[in-house]
Design a protein around this motif. Structure first.
Motif, PDB file in Angstrom:
ATOM      1  N   SER A 165     -77.231  31.822  16.147  1.00  0.00           N
ATOM      2  CA  SER A 165     -76.009  32.353  15.532  1.00  0.00           C
ATOM      3  C   SER A 165     -76.625  32.469  13.901  1.00  0.00           C
ATOM      4  O   SER A 165     -77.402  31.485  13.340  1.00  0.00           O
ATOM      5  CB  SER A 165     -74.991  31.442  15.544  1.00  0.00           C
ATOM      6  N   MET A 166     -75.633  33.202  13.225  1.00  0.00           N
ATOM      7  CA  MET A 166     -76.018  33.257  11.619  1.00  0.00           C
ATOM      8  C   MET A 166     -74.518  33.250  10.960  1.00  0.00           C
ATOM      9  O   MET A 166     -73.609  33.875  11.564  1.00  0.00           O
ATOM     10  CB  MET A 166     -76.577  34.685  11.540  1.00  0.00           C
ATOM     11  N   ILE A 167     -74.539  32.611  10.179  1.00  0.00           N
ATOM     12  CA  ILE A 167     -73.200  32.429   9.137  1.00  0.00           C
ATOM     13  C   ILE A 167     -73.741  33.214   7.731  1.00  0.00           C
ATOM     14  O   ILE A 167     -74.457  32.674   7.146  1.00  0.00           O
ATOM     15  CB  ILE A 167     -72.962  31.108   8.884  1.00  0.00           C
ATOM     16  N   ALA A 168     -72.909  34.015   7.468  1.00  0.00           N
ATOM     17  CA  ALA A 168     -73.191  34.754   6.067  1.00  0.00           C
ATOM     18  C   ALA A 168     -71.811  35.224   5.462  1.00  0.00           C
ATOM     19  O   ALA A 168     -70.881  35.492   6.033  1.00  0.00           O
ATOM     20  CB  ALA A 168     -74.072  35.999   6.415  1.00  0.00           C
ATOM     21  N   PRO A 169     -71.780  35.088   4.187  1.00  0.00           N
ATOM     22  CA  PRO A 169     -70.693  35.483   3.369  1.00  0.00           C
ATOM     23  C   PRO A 169     -70.522  37.037   3.290  1.00  0.00           C
ATOM     24  O   PRO A 169     -71.550  37.563   2.994  1.00  0.00           O
ATOM     25  CB  PRO A 169     -70.672  34.906   1.877  1.00  0.00           C
ATOM     26  N   LEU A 170     -69.566  37.551   3.599  1.00  0.00           N
ATOM     27  CA  LEU A 170     -69.302  39.155   3.607  1.00  0.00           C
ATOM     28  C   LEU A 170     -68.193  39.445   2.558  1.00  0.00           C
ATOM     29  O   LEU A 170     -67.052  38.787   2.327  1.00  0.00           O
ATOM     30  CB  LEU A 170     -68.845  39.761   4.968  1.00  0.00           C
ATOM     31  N   MET A 171     -68.239  40.430   2.035  1.00  0.00           N
ATOM     32  CA  MET A 171     -67.181  40.827   0.846  1.00  0.00           C
ATOM     33  C   MET A 171     -66.035  41.593   1.689  1.00  0.00           C
ATOM     34  O   MET A 171     -66.456  42.730   2.382  1.00  0.00           O
ATOM     35  CB  MET A 171     -67.921  41.820  -0.114  1.00  0.00           C
ATOM     36  N   ILE A 172     -65.184  41.091   2.053  1.00  0.00           N
ATOM     37  CA  ILE A 172     -64.113  41.899   2.707  1.00  0.00           C
ATOM     38  C   ILE A 172     -63.172  42.587   2.018  1.00  0.00           C
ATOM     39  O   ILE A 172     -62.990  43.847   2.312  1.00  0.00           O
ATOM     40  CB  ILE A 172     -63.127  40.593   3.269  1.00  0.00           C
ATOM     41  N   SER A 173     -63.178  42.497   0.571  1.00  0.00           N
ATOM     42  CA  SER A 173     -62.527  43.527  -0.480  1.00  0.00           C
ATOM     43  C   SER A 173     -63.292  43.261  -1.798  1.00  0.00           C
ATOM     44  O   SER A 173     -64.229  42.486  -1.838  1.00  0.00           O
ATOM     45  CB  SER A 173     -61.249  43.443  -0.362  1.00  0.00           C
ATOM     46  N   GLU A 174     -63.126  44.135  -2.806  1.00  0.00           N
ATOM     47  CA  GLU A 174     -63.587  43.791  -3.937  1.00  0.00           C
ATOM     48  C   GLU A 174     -63.511  42.427  -4.527  1.00  0.00           C
ATOM     49  O   GLU A 174     -64.647  41.858  -5.058  1.00  0.00           O
ATOM     50  CB  GLU A 174     -62.933  44.734  -4.810  1.00  0.00           C
ATOM     51  N   ASN A 175     -62.513  41.678  -4.154  1.00  0.00           N
ATOM     52  CA  ASN A 175     -62.370  40.321  -4.693  1.00  0.00           C
ATOM     53  C   ASN A 175     -62.107  39.373  -3.789  1.00  0.00           C
ATOM     54  O   ASN A 175     -62.072  38.238  -3.917  1.00  0.00           O
ATOM     55  CB  ASN A 175     -60.855  40.194  -5.365  1.00  0.00           C
ATOM     56  N   GLU A 176     -62.459  39.795  -2.473  1.00  0.00           N
ATOM     57  CA  GLU A 176     -62.278  38.529  -1.324  1.00  0.00           C
ATOM     58  C   GLU A 176     -63.586  38.637  -0.545  1.00  0.00           C
ATOM     59  O   GLU A 176     -64.090  39.565  -0.144  1.00  0.00           O
ATOM     60  CB  GLU A 176     -61.226  39.009  -0.423  1.00  0.00           C
ATOM     61  N   CYS A 177     -64.123  37.231  -0.290  1.00  0.00           N
ATOM     62  CA  CYS A 177     -65.401  37.026   0.287  1.00  0.00           C
ATOM     63  C   CYS A 177     -64.978  35.875   1.349  1.00  0.00           C
ATOM     64  O   CYS A 177     -64.532  34.958   1.031  1.00  0.00           O
ATOM     65  CB  CYS A 177     -66.611  36.330  -0.544  1.00  0.00           C
ATOM     66  N   ARG A 178     -65.528  36.337   2.629  1.00  0.00           N
ATOM     67  CA  ARG A 178     -65.262  35.301   3.617  1.00  0.00           C
ATOM     68  C   ARG A 178     -66.531  34.768   4.405  1.00  0.00           C
ATOM     69  O   ARG A 178     -67.375  35.740   4.672  1.00  0.00           O
ATOM     70  CB  ARG A 178     -64.189  35.856   4.610  1.00  0.00           C
ATOM     71  N   MET A 179     -66.788  33.570   4.864  1.00  0.00           N
ATOM     72  CA  MET A 179     -67.726  33.425   5.722  1.00  0.00           C
ATOM     73  C   MET A 179     -67.521  34.023   7.081  1.00  0.00           C
ATOM     74  O   MET A 179     -66.499  33.849   7.692  1.00  0.00           O
ATOM     75  CB  MET A 179     -68.021  31.850   5.785  1.00  0.00           C
ATOM     76  N   VAL A 180     -68.735  34.419   7.660  1.00  0.00           N
ATOM     77  CA  VAL A 180     -68.478  35.091   8.977  1.00  0.00           C
ATOM     78  C   VAL A 180     -69.739  34.629   9.917  1.00  0.00           C
ATOM     79  O   VAL A 180     -70.614  34.310   9.624  1.00  0.00           O
ATOM     80  CB  VAL A 180     -68.620  36.854   8.969  1.00  0.00           C
ATOM     81  N   ARG A 181     -69.290  34.118  11.226  1.00  0.00           N
ATOM     82  CA  ARG A 181     -70.295  33.706  12.023  1.00  0.00           C
ATOM     83  C   ARG A 181     -70.554  34.774  13.262  1.00  0.00           C
ATOM     84  O   ARG A 181     -69.628  35.452  13.641  1.00  0.00           O
ATOM     85  CB  ARG A 181     -70.055  32.348  12.639  1.00  0.00           C
ATOM     86  N   LEU A 182     -72.059  35.209  13.309  1.00  0.00           N
ATOM     87  CA  LEU A 182     -72.442  35.979  14.016  1.00  0.00           C
ATOM     88  C   LEU A 182     -73.109  35.539  15.593  1.00  0.00           C
ATOM     89  O   LEU A 182     -74.104  34.557  14.992  1.00  0.00           O
ATOM     90  CB  LEU A 182     -73.138  37.177  13.581  1.00  0.00           C
ATOM     91  N   THR A 183     -72.764  35.513  16.719  1.00  0.00           N
ATOM     92  CA  THR A 183     -73.622  34.709  17.572  1.00  0.00           C
ATOM     93  C   THR A 183     -74.054  35.784  18.477  1.00  0.00           C
ATOM     94  O   THR A 183     -73.471  36.528  19.218  1.00  0.00           O
ATOM     95  CB  THR A 183     -72.716  33.691  18.512  1.00  0.00           C
ATOM     96  N   LYS A 184     -75.520  35.691  18.634  1.00  0.00           N
ATOM     97  CA  LYS A 184     -76.376  36.684  19.491  1.00  0.00           C
ATOM     98  C   LYS A 184     -76.260  36.278  21.022  1.00  0.00           C
ATOM     99  O   LYS A 184     -76.808  34.980  21.197  1.00  0.00           O
ATOM    100  CB  LYS A 184     -77.648  36.879  19.020  1.00  0.00           C
ATOM    101  N   THR A 185     -76.026  37.044  21.801  1.00  0.00           N
ATOM    102  CA  THR A 185     -76.186  36.884  23.384  1.00  0.00           C
ATOM    103  C   THR A 185     -76.923  38.211  23.953  1.00  0.00           C
ATOM    104  O   THR A 185     -76.263  39.110  24.014  1.00  0.00           O
ATOM    105  CB  THR A 185     -74.875  36.625  24.182  1.00  0.00           C
ATOM    106  N   GLY A 186     -78.162  38.162  24.208  1.00  0.00           N
ATOM    107  CA  GLY A 186     -79.054  39.286  24.731  1.00  0.00           C
ATOM    108  C   GLY A 186     -79.106  40.231  23.474  1.00  0.00           C
ATOM    109  O   GLY A 186     -79.524  39.814  22.062  1.00  0.00           O
ATOM    110  N   SER A 187     -78.477  41.605  23.568  1.00  0.00           N
ATOM    111  CA  SER A 187     -78.487  42.317  22.485  1.00  0.00           C
ATOM    112  C   SER A 187     -76.837  42.481  22.035  1.00  0.00           C
ATOM    113  O   SER A 187     -76.689  43.384  21.013  1.00  0.00           O
ATOM    114  CB  SER A 187     -78.864  43.785  23.172  1.00  0.00           C
TER     115      SER A 187
END
Length: 217
Positions: free
Chosen positions: A172-194
């Protein structure tokens, strides 16, 4: 109050705040307790070492509040034997805590000033499984194989595909994504196969990633 006593009192207050959030992972809290926070905090901000506020460090960067760091690591769910990539070394505090939980940590940052200082801190703590490298994290980390966990601490507009390709299945990876011009949120991506499962976690203070190595700092 001595520095050692201040560390203990600061950590005790942190544990109480984290328990109120439902975070009580003993291995994680032990790793935090064993990592002397004051080594990573500029002396003029020593009173804030265990506070939830962000603390400015060299190169215009900042040290995340300790509550925020533990919250991220709680969601990263590190285990012994795992290989971890961190993009954005900063002070090195997060890498040091991860080094006590995982088998190997590779942490990169675009600022040589930060990586040099962080490497010295790892050596002073005897954390030989944490490798700090001066590198550009905006285009991936080639030649290092795959990782069980990836933590990114500079924001992207979309999940960086080149990092997800470096995750093992089940990783899994956790990274901050810009949801809008002024909002940033941490997002977790979990990989299962492809396939990937995406979860939005919480707001984050990070700024958009800056490409290329810093030329002066």
């Amino acid at each position: 109050m001595t520095a050692r006593l201040a560390e203990k009192e600061g950590f005790a207050a942190l544990v109480l705040r984290l328990r109120a959030e439902g975070i009580s992972d003993l291995d994680l809290l032990t790793a935090v307790e064993q990592t002397q926070r004051s080594l990573f905090v500029p002396p003029q901000f020593s009173d804030d070492a265990y506070s939830s506020r962000t603390i400015p460090i060299e190169c215009g960067s900042f040290l995340e509040g300790i509550d925020f760091v533990v919250r991220i690591l709680h969601h990263l769910k590190l285990k012994p034997g795992q290989r971890v990539l961190e993009v954005g070394t900063g002070s090195g505090f997060t890498a040091a805590v991860m080094g006590r939980l995982a088998e190997r940590v590779l942490s990169i940052d675009r600022y040589k000033t930060l990586t040099t200082a962080a490497q010295r801190r790892m050596e002073s703590l005897g954390l030989r499984n944490v490798v700090i490298r001066h590198a550009d994290g905006s285009a991936g980390m080639q030649g290092e194989g795959t990782f069980d966990r990836i933590l990114v601490t500079a924001a992207f507009n979309a999940m960086p595909r080149f990092y997800t390709d470096q995750l093992v299945s089940g990783g899994s990876m956790i990274a901050p994504l810009m949801i809008s011009e002024n909002e940033c949120r941490m997002v977790r991506l979990t990989k299962t196969g492809s396939r990937f499962e995406r979860e939005e976690l919480f707001e984050a203070p990070y700024l958009p990633i800056v490409p290329r190595l810093a030329s002066l700092l």
